[in-house]
Design a protein around this motif. Sequence first.
Motif, PDB file in Angstrom:
ATOM      1  N   GLU A   1     -38.134  29.805   0.543  1.00  0.00           N
ATOM      2  CA  GLU A   1     -38.418  29.822  -0.890  1.00  0.00           C
ATOM      3  C   GLU A   1     -37.289  29.205  -1.699  1.00  0.00           C
ATOM      4  OE1 GLU A   1     -41.248  30.754  -2.333  1.00  0.00           O
ATOM      5  OE2 GLU A   1     -42.123  31.148  -0.363  1.00  0.00           O
ATOM      6  N   ILE A   2     -36.072  29.294  -1.191  1.00  0.00           N
ATOM      7  CA  ILE A   2     -34.927  28.780  -1.949  1.00  0.00           C
ATOM      8  C   ILE A   2     -35.006  27.269  -2.135  1.00  0.00           C
ATOM      9  CG2 ILE A   2     -33.372  28.360  -0.003  1.00  0.00           C
ATOM     10  CD1 ILE A   2     -31.129  29.568  -1.747  1.00  0.00           C
ATOM     11  N   SER A   3     -35.787  26.583  -1.287  1.00  0.00           N
ATOM     12  CA  SER A   3     -35.906  25.135  -1.422  1.00  0.00           C
ATOM     13  C   SER A   3     -36.690  24.735  -2.668  1.00  0.00           C
ATOM     14  CB  SER A   3     -36.580  24.544  -0.177  1.00  0.00           C
ATOM     15  OG  SER A   3     -37.920  24.983  -0.080  1.00  0.00           O
ATOM     16  N   LYS A   4     -37.355  25.715  -3.299  1.00  0.00           N
ATOM     17  CA  LYS A   4     -38.166  25.419  -4.483  1.00  0.00           C
ATOM     18  C   LYS A   4     -37.382  25.552  -5.777  1.00  0.00           C
ATOM     19  CE  LYS A   4     -42.189  27.218  -1.997  1.00  0.00           C
ATOM     20  NZ  LYS A   4     -43.217  28.285  -1.959  1.00  0.00           N
ATOM     21  N   VAL A   5     -36.170  26.078  -5.698  1.00  0.00           N
ATOM     22  CA  VAL A   5     -35.385  26.265  -6.914  1.00  0.00           C
ATOM     23  C   VAL A   5     -34.510  25.036  -7.153  1.00  0.00           C
ATOM     24  CG1 VAL A   5     -35.372  28.757  -6.583  1.00  0.00           C
ATOM     25  CG2 VAL A   5     -33.446  27.413  -5.742  1.00  0.00           C
ATOM     26  N   GLY A   6     -33.864  25.000  -8.305  1.00  0.00           N
ATOM     27  CA  GLY A   6     -33.021  23.863  -8.648  1.00  0.00           C
ATOM     28  C   GLY A   6     -31.711  23.843  -7.884  1.00  0.00           C
ATOM     29  N   LEU A   7     -30.962  22.773  -8.087  1.00  0.00           N
ATOM     30  CA  LEU A   7     -29.709  22.558  -7.375  1.00  0.00           C
ATOM     31  C   LEU A   7     -28.705  23.677  -7.643  1.00  0.00           C
ATOM     32  CD1 LEU A   7     -28.257  20.389  -5.587  1.00  0.00           C
ATOM     33  CD2 LEU A   7     -27.261  19.512  -7.705  1.00  0.00           C
ATOM     34  N   ILE A   8     -28.628  24.132  -8.895  1.00  0.00           N
ATOM     35  CA  ILE A   8     -27.643  25.162  -9.266  1.00  0.00           C
ATOM     36  C   ILE A   8     -27.932  26.471  -8.543  1.00  0.00           C
ATOM     37  CG2 ILE A   8     -26.796  26.595 -11.172  1.00  0.00           C
ATOM     38  CD1 ILE A   8     -27.125  24.163 -12.986  1.00  0.00           C
ATOM     39  N   ALA A   9     -29.201  26.890  -8.570  1.00  0.00           N
ATOM     40  CA  ALA A   9     -29.558  28.146  -7.917  1.00  0.00           C
ATOM     41  C   ALA A   9     -29.516  28.031  -6.402  1.00  0.00           C
ATOM     42  CB  ALA A   9     -30.954  28.592  -8.370  1.00  0.00           C
ATOM     43  N   HIS A  10     -29.893  26.843  -5.873  1.00  0.00           N
ATOM     44  CA  HIS A  10     -29.938  26.651  -4.420  1.00  0.00           C
ATOM     45  C   HIS A  10     -28.553  26.829  -3.804  1.00  0.00           C
ATOM     46  CE1 HIS A  10     -30.412  24.759  -0.508  1.00  0.00           C
ATOM     47  NE2 HIS A  10     -31.734  24.764  -0.678  1.00  0.00           N
ATOM     48  N   TYR A  11     -27.542  26.280  -4.457  1.00  0.00           N
ATOM     49  CA  TYR A  11     -26.190  26.347  -3.902  1.00  0.00           C
ATOM     50  C   TYR A  11     -25.305  27.392  -4.606  1.00  0.00           C
ATOM     51  CZ  TYR A  11     -27.470  22.243  -1.236  1.00  0.00           C
ATOM     52  OH  TYR A  11     -28.109  21.388  -0.353  1.00  0.00           O
ATOM     53  N   TYR A  12     -25.951  28.261  -5.401  1.00  0.00           N
ATOM     54  CA  TYR A  12     -25.250  29.378  -6.041  1.00  0.00           C
ATOM     55  C   TYR A  12     -24.074  28.897  -6.904  1.00  0.00           C
ATOM     56  CZ  TYR A  12     -27.848  33.024  -3.550  1.00  0.00           C
ATOM     57  OH  TYR A  12     -28.837  33.871  -3.099  1.00  0.00           O
ATOM     58  N   PHE A  13     -24.237  27.733  -7.498  1.00  0.00           N
ATOM     59  CA  PHE A  13     -23.166  27.203  -8.336  1.00  0.00           C
ATOM     60  C   PHE A  13     -22.882  28.112  -9.531  1.00  0.00           C
ATOM     61  CE2 PHE A  13     -24.235  22.658  -6.827  1.00  0.00           C
ATOM     62  CZ  PHE A  13     -23.305  22.761  -5.803  1.00  0.00           C
ATOM     63  N   ASP A  14     -23.947  28.757 -10.067  1.00  0.00           N
ATOM     64  CA  ASP A  14     -23.753  29.650 -11.213  1.00  0.00           C
ATOM     65  C   ASP A  14     -22.920  30.868 -10.828  1.00  0.00           C
ATOM     66  OD1 ASP A  14     -25.776  30.477  -9.541  1.00  0.00           O
ATOM     67  OD2 ASP A  14     -27.112  31.159 -11.141  1.00  0.00           O
ATOM     68  N   VAL A  15     -23.186  31.413  -9.627  1.00  0.00           N
ATOM     69  CA  VAL A  15     -22.428  32.578  -9.158  1.00  0.00           C
ATOM     70  C   VAL A  15     -20.979  32.178  -8.869  1.00  0.00           C
ATOM     71  CG1 VAL A  15     -22.232  34.329  -7.342  1.00  0.00           C
ATOM     72  CG2 VAL A  15     -24.487  33.667  -8.213  1.00  0.00           C
ATOM     73  N   ILE A  16     -20.814  31.007  -8.231  1.00  0.00           N
ATOM     74  CA  ILE A  16     -19.461  30.531  -7.938  1.00  0.00           C
ATOM     75  C   ILE A  16     -18.669  30.310  -9.229  1.00  0.00           C
ATOM     76  CG2 ILE A  16     -18.134  28.596  -6.980  1.00  0.00           C
ATOM     77  CD1 ILE A  16     -20.418  28.262  -4.923  1.00  0.00           C
ATOM     78  N   ALA A  17     -19.347  29.714 -10.228  1.00  0.00           N
ATOM     79  CA  ALA A  17     -18.687  29.488 -11.515  1.00  0.00           C
ATOM     80  C   ALA A  17     -18.328  30.811 -12.189  1.00  0.00           C
ATOM     81  CB  ALA A  17     -19.595  28.662 -12.422  1.00  0.00           C
TER      82      ALA A  17
END
Length: 495
Positions: A447-463
Amino acid sequence: MADVIADYGHNVTLFQPYHLALKNTEGLVKNKNIEILNYYPENYEELLNSKTQTFPIFWDSQLVNHPVLSAFMMPRLLGKEFEGTAKQIIKDTDLHETLRNKNFDVAIAETFEISSFYVSHIIGIPCIPVISAVRLNLFNNLFGQPSSLGYIPHTGSQMVPDAGFMDRFNDVYRNYFDNVCFESLTERQFNYIQDAIGKPVPHWKDLIAQSPVFISNSNPYLDFAVPTTATIVHVGGITMNLKNIKNPGKMPEEYEKILQERGSTVLISFGSVIRSFEMPDDFKAGLIKMFKSLPNVTFIWKYEQDDVEFQKRLPKNVHLKKWVPQPSLLSDSRLKVFVTHGGLGSTMEVAYSGKPALMVPVFGDQTHNAYMLARHGGAIAYDKFDLKNGEKLTIVMKDLVSNSKYEENAKKLQEVFFNQPIDPKLNLMNHLEFAIEFPNLRSQVPEISKVGLIAHYYFDVIAFLGLVGCLGLYLFFQIIRRFCVRVVFKKIKND
């Protein structure tokens, strides 16, 4: 693929729409039970009378070989070649009725040209996508495979662990424009197909992604190891006949004589799309210099044109042939090295033959194939622009012919293929029959393949964690600073 499926007892129709006047399957289909349905466009006579396009610009054109310019040129070049026949197929209601009356269980279609997916949609049968290359990220992404960045080097990049920052930067840059190129090509096809249908239809991404499997021409024991999903099925090697490789037939007499001339023989072939006779003159000059520098080696060069003047420039150890029995030559122990453009068919043949190879990619997926084979230690990937450097070419060729490590590594890879635990043909059939049984299964696509780049690689959490960490450090240093100030102030006051 049609032969394999028919050999397993299925009724197979091979539908061949002609975009060019090239009968690529003549003589290749072995199973007599296969029905071949040729589809000739209205302008077929014009195609027959026109010169076959061989794309000599791929040899040394800086425009075509530039990743940015190519990303915008190739969709126009190739899309134009597809458009006429594709639109005719989409509008041909008689064809649709003929296909519908055959009551097919499933269609199998190449993703490079997508009109067959819409024909399948019109006649109401599921369609399984295949890619004749090893991989294409644009379509792999639809089936949940993460980015292959870092797993597969791009043109001009060092392979891990030697890759540095500039190599990683080059990978990102080229990967982006590769995706731009193929997405533009496919989007262009979708637009003229939808215009031909005359009403809104499912987007190509949604249509292709409906399949429970995506069949790739990759072999996991040859290709780079990448993270993947169960929906991407690797069947690379279905064209290989192990029986013929282990027990090659009798060599044609003219080649038998050539192989007896010297202790080492090298085969040179750049495939059927890019022609040797259209090679730039300075590239040819580099090859001729190598031929003259290695008089104890016989060279068989697939050269598609009779050229008496060019033949006069060659030393006696070179034989020009318009056609060569490539599988037979690769199976012969007297052939020491294969010089190839790195098309997947030739790459698979030389890998299964256990022969050393000089891989000289010219365009497309050939660079990937060259790196893929070279990493096993039995081949060398060589820049096509270095063909003009006769001295360098001679050094590399001499090493391949005389250094036993290349043959040893090539034989090790051959043994892996002979003993791979899953037979590619059986793998194809098991997954094909599985897909027919469960045409709507999508549970193996994450399911994670359906989300955007930010959510897929947890960039928001990392930030967020980075921000919290920075804020914590700031507060910590502020506390330390104030504590130090108070201690120092109190000491001064006491003094």
